[in-house]
Design an enzyme around this catalytic site. Structure first.
Site, PDB file in Angstrom:
ATOM      1  N   ASP A  17      97.838  79.290 118.154  1.00 35.04           N
ATOM      2  CA  ASP A  17      96.463  78.817 118.292  1.00 35.04           C
ATOM      3  C   ASP A  17      96.041  78.175 116.981  1.00 35.04           C
ATOM      4  O   ASP A  17      96.457  78.602 115.893  1.00 35.04           O
ATOM      5  CB  ASP A  17      95.525  79.988 118.624  1.00 35.04           C
ATOM      6  N   GLU A  19      92.613  76.787 114.695  1.00 35.84           N
ATOM      7  CA  GLU A  19      91.176  76.650 114.483  1.00 35.84           C
ATOM      8  C   GLU A  19      90.977  75.344 113.735  1.00 35.84           C
ATOM      9  O   GLU A  19      91.669  75.072 112.744  1.00 35.84           O
ATOM     10  CB  GLU A  19      90.622  77.823 113.682  1.00 35.84           C
ATOM     11  N   HIS A 164      87.640  83.975 117.563  1.00 31.32           N
ATOM     12  CA  HIS A 164      87.869  82.596 117.140  1.00 31.32           C
ATOM     13  C   HIS A 164      88.574  82.548 115.786  1.00 31.32           C
ATOM     14  O   HIS A 164      88.252  81.723 114.924  1.00 31.32           O
ATOM     15  CB  HIS A 164      86.560  81.796 117.103  1.00 31.32           C
ATOM     16  N   ASP A 169      93.138  85.542 118.404  1.00 31.89           N
ATOM     17  CA  ASP A 169      93.012  84.863 119.695  1.00 31.89           C
ATOM     18  C   ASP A 169      94.330  84.796 120.462  1.00 31.89           C
ATOM     19  O   ASP A 169      94.348  84.900 121.689  1.00 31.89           O
ATOM     20  CB  ASP A 169      92.452  83.452 119.495  1.00 31.89           C
TER      21      ASP A 169
END
Length: 287
Positions: A17, A19, A164, A169
């Site tokens: 993931d 950000e 987040h 996550d």
């Protein structure tokens, strides 16, 4: 971190993931602020390794000074972090030649990874397969949680709030997939019973229990209210001298017997059998 040699196989799945910054006007681009990944054995769903790093973007001004989340990414936090070029080797090693998995990675994370490697003039890592949980769950699990956002699915299964942050996550993503797969497995095992709308609605209704006093089914909240009412008098009675009844003692029963005897004698109708019956009943209560 050095990756264990056994984990670098095409069978293992890497959940990852990103950000990023969010472009607020035309012409702005995405900057990767954090990368997080876990390598999972698909047969045991065991996390074999993990890696995460905060990344300093090329333009610090696009990062907020403060974050709306308590553990969010701020300008101060990324200002001392390595650039993407400094961690590119590690990210390439984690991703290249593995099955990629994540939520909406096909349309977002994969694109951002390719852009980030292009920025430093290097070829991007290549997957041997891809599992995007967004279209998979949309097709298989449906919108029974409301929508297909990770935060909504996690809340549906009681897995907590989405943070987040990349590593948190991806771990939440794996747990959501486990829960969805379990539900689908159970529904496939008993499709006539579980795979219908009524069974899903029942899961959202209040939990029912049998009332101890009346043998009827009540919700837990209603049973609690009845239990409280049985244990204590209504507060509205406090102003009218309400007193809780107490068990009879031998002394009080004796006085009651004497009063009944006098009452009957005062009637003057000489009904001896009635007196005898009352006395007999009173003495039986004292035994």
């Amino acid at each position: 971190m050095e990756l264990p040699p056994y984990s670098k196989t095409t069978e293992n799945i890497v959940f990852f993931d990103l950000e990023t910054t969010v472009p607020r006007r035309a012409g702005q681009r995405f900057w990767v602020l954090e990368f997080g990944a876990i390598v999972v054995c698909p047969r045991k769903l065991v996390e074999l390794e993990s890696f995460s790093t905060v990344i300093r973007p090329g333009d610090l001004s696009v990062v907020s000074l403060k974050s709306s989340r308590c553990d969010g990414i701020t300008r101060e936090k990324v200002s001392k972090a390595p650039s993407f070029e400094e961690v590119a080797d590690k990210i390439f090693e984690v991703l290249d030649g593995r099955i990629w998995a994540g939520h909406n990675i096909r349309r977002f994370d994969c694109v951002r990874i390719k852009e980030a490697f292009a920025d430093i003039g290097r070829p991007s890592p290549k997957p041997v397969g891809m599992i995007d949980s967004l279209p998979v769950l949309t097709h298989k699990f449906g919108r029974r949680a409301g929508n297909m956002k990770m935060a909504t699915l996690a809340d549906y299964f009681g897995l907590g709030q989405q943070k987040h942050r990349s590593l948190d996550d991806v771990r939440m993503n794996l747990e959501v997939l486990k829960h969805c797969a379990t539900v689908l497995f159970l529904e496939a095992s008993l499709p006539s019973v579980l795979n219908n709308g009524s069974s899903r609605r029942e899961c959202n209704s209040p939990i029912m229990t049998r009332s101890r006093s009346h043998g009827k089914f009540l919700s837990r909240e209603r049973e609690r209210e009845e239990t409280i009412s049985r244990k204590s008098p209504p507060t509205s009675y406090s102003n009218i001298g309400y007193q809780r009844p107490v068990p009879y003692t031998r002394a009080s029963l004796g006085k009651m017997t004497e009063r009944v005897k006098n009452l009957v004698l005062c009637k003057g109708n000489g009904n001896q059998p009635l007196i005898s019956q009352l006395l007999s009943h009173s003495h039986s209560l004292l035994r």
